[in-house]
Design a protein around this motif. Structure first.
Motif, short mmCIF file in Angstrom:
data_model
loop_
_atom_site.label_atom_id
_atom_site.label_comp_id
_atom_site.label_asym_id
_atom_site.label_seq_id
_atom_site.Cartn_x
_atom_site.Cartn_y
_atom_site.Cartn_z
N ASP A 93 0.81 -1.21 0.00
CA ASP A 93 0.00 0.00 0.00
C ASP A 93 0.85 1.26 0.00
N GLU A 252 0.63 5.95 2.43
CA GLU A 252 -0.66 5.68 1.81
C GLU A 252 -1.42 6.98 1.54
N ALA A 256 -2.67 8.35 -2.12
CA ALA A 256 -4.07 8.68 -2.41
C ALA A 256 -4.15 9.98 -3.21
N GLU A 259 -2.78 9.32 -6.74
CA GLU A 259 -3.76 8.62 -7.56
C GLU A 259 -4.60 9.60 -8.38
#
Length: 391
Positions: A93, A252, A256, A259
């Protein structure tokens, strides 16, 4: 009418250098030595190409959209191998796959910086990093390197302002080739953490580091991901340059945000390239070790033959991974010398001015030699040609 940011960003240096070849012919007994670009020119090894052909035929998913942050199996493999090699904990992750390492840098900067923010970069710098900062409205703050082309964290501390968002390092370095000591990277990590900014460490050339074991201990910090963003490229290790596969290792929460960037640019990384990278990580360990040894042999050849240039007043400023960074003795700028070398010596390389801001001196005396595509005999030939120059 204001200009776009691309209009005010300098042209891609490698493309500019290629234009110096227009209209120049090279006799058969003195072929062009192209040491301008830090990329392998050979295709992936035959076994990998065979595996890729099978994937193309047998894996329908290789032709479809995939997860934005990359193939889960590849993310897991990176996490496993990084945990083993760096001695710290990295989870799947905390890994994202990108369309090359340049995109990993671009995505990271997009999550860190707003208009007018600042990023500290040692000079000479990797020019694509500067180009992306310019196109993002981010100010590049030049950190002058010291002895051996190594930056100093204490010097960087003096450059930090309320607008500083990150320090970006490349080790082994492009363009200088030098490997940053573990203590240097640790000092930058502590500096970044103390100021609440990110430390970006681009380790595109980690597979060709001359040192055994982990090159730094940053991942052993249990909370490494509150500060560290590591970038990586599969292109150099497995000759996958045309397939554009890179990686970013970060928290993580950071991924995010990344992304969002990736989904609006490429949607997902190259599916065939990702599967090839996974196959390479799982099957080409010994082959990659041989590639590393070959690069180290060429690095040794640089040192062994450099006396040919040292006798003529040249200096070797840095050497390692794919690069030798040199200082020339001529009474002209490297911006003028480099195109002249195409005609006078049959050598294509890049001037130091392409790796330095205009207001920072030094680049006009410097040249970068990318030796990944010339063997030891080619190194000797290169230095013979440069040593014979009379300008």
């Amino acid at each position: 009418m204001s200009l776009s940011r691309t209009a005010t960003t300098f042209p891609p240096p490698v493309m500019e250098a290629r234009r110096w070849l227009d209209g120049v012919t090279h006799p058969a007994d003195r072929p062009l030595l192209n040491v301008s670009q830090a990329a392998p020119v050979d295709p992936p090894p035959a076994a990998m190409r065979e595996a890729m052909a099978e994937i193309v035929i047998d894996d329908p998913a290789a032709h479809l959209y995939g997860p934005v942050l990359g193939l889960p199996e590849l993310r897991a493999e990176v996490a496993k191998q990084w945990t083993a090699s760096y001695g710290g904990d990295v989870t799947a992750d905390q890994v994202a796959i990108t369309s090359g390492c340049n995109q990993a840098f671009a995505a990271s900067i997009a999550t860190l910086c707003g208009e007018g923010d600042e990023v500290i970069i040692p000079v000479p710098y990797y020019f694509n990093h500067r180009m992306w900062l310019d196109m993002s409205g981010v100010k590049t703050v030049a950190l002058t390197t010291g002895e051996g082309m190594i930056p100093d964290a204490d010097d960087a501390a003096k450059l930090i302002t309320p607008r500083t968002r990150a320090i970006a390092l490349v080790s082994p370095n492009n363009p200088c080739g030098v490997e940053y000591p573990a203590a240097t990277l640790h000092a930058f990590f502590e500096l970044a953490r103390a100021h609440g900014i990110a430390l970006i460490v681009d380790e595109t050339y980690r597979d060709f580091d001359s040192r055994s074991g982990a090159p730094h201990d940053l991942f052993t910090d249990p909370a490494w991901d509150d500060t560290l963003i590591q970038l990586y490229s599969f292109s150099k290790a497995y000759r996958l340059t045309g397939h554009r596969v890179g990686a970013v290792i970060a928290s993580e929460a950071r991924l995010a945000e990344i992304e969002k960037f990736l989904d609006t640019v490429t949607i997902c990384p190259n599916q065939l390239g990702q599967r090839a990278a996974l196959w390479g990580m799982q099957n080409l360990t010994q082959w990659l070790a041989g590639e590393r040894e070959e690069i180290l042999d060429r690095r040794a050849a640089i040192h062994d033959h450099f006396h040919l240039l040292a006798d003529k007043g040249w200096k070797l400023l840095g050497c390692g991974a794919y690069f030798a960074y040199v200082q020339h003795p001529f009474d002209m700028s490297s911006a003028d010398l480099a195109p002249l070398l195409v005609k006078e010596a049959g050598v294509l390389l890049l001037p130091g001015t392409m790796f330095m801001p205009e207001d920072v001196p030094g680049g006009e005396r410097q040249l970068r030699i990318a030796f990944a595509n010339i063997d030891s005999s080619g190194v000797a030939m290169l230095f013979d040609r440069l040593a014979s120059l009379s300008l």
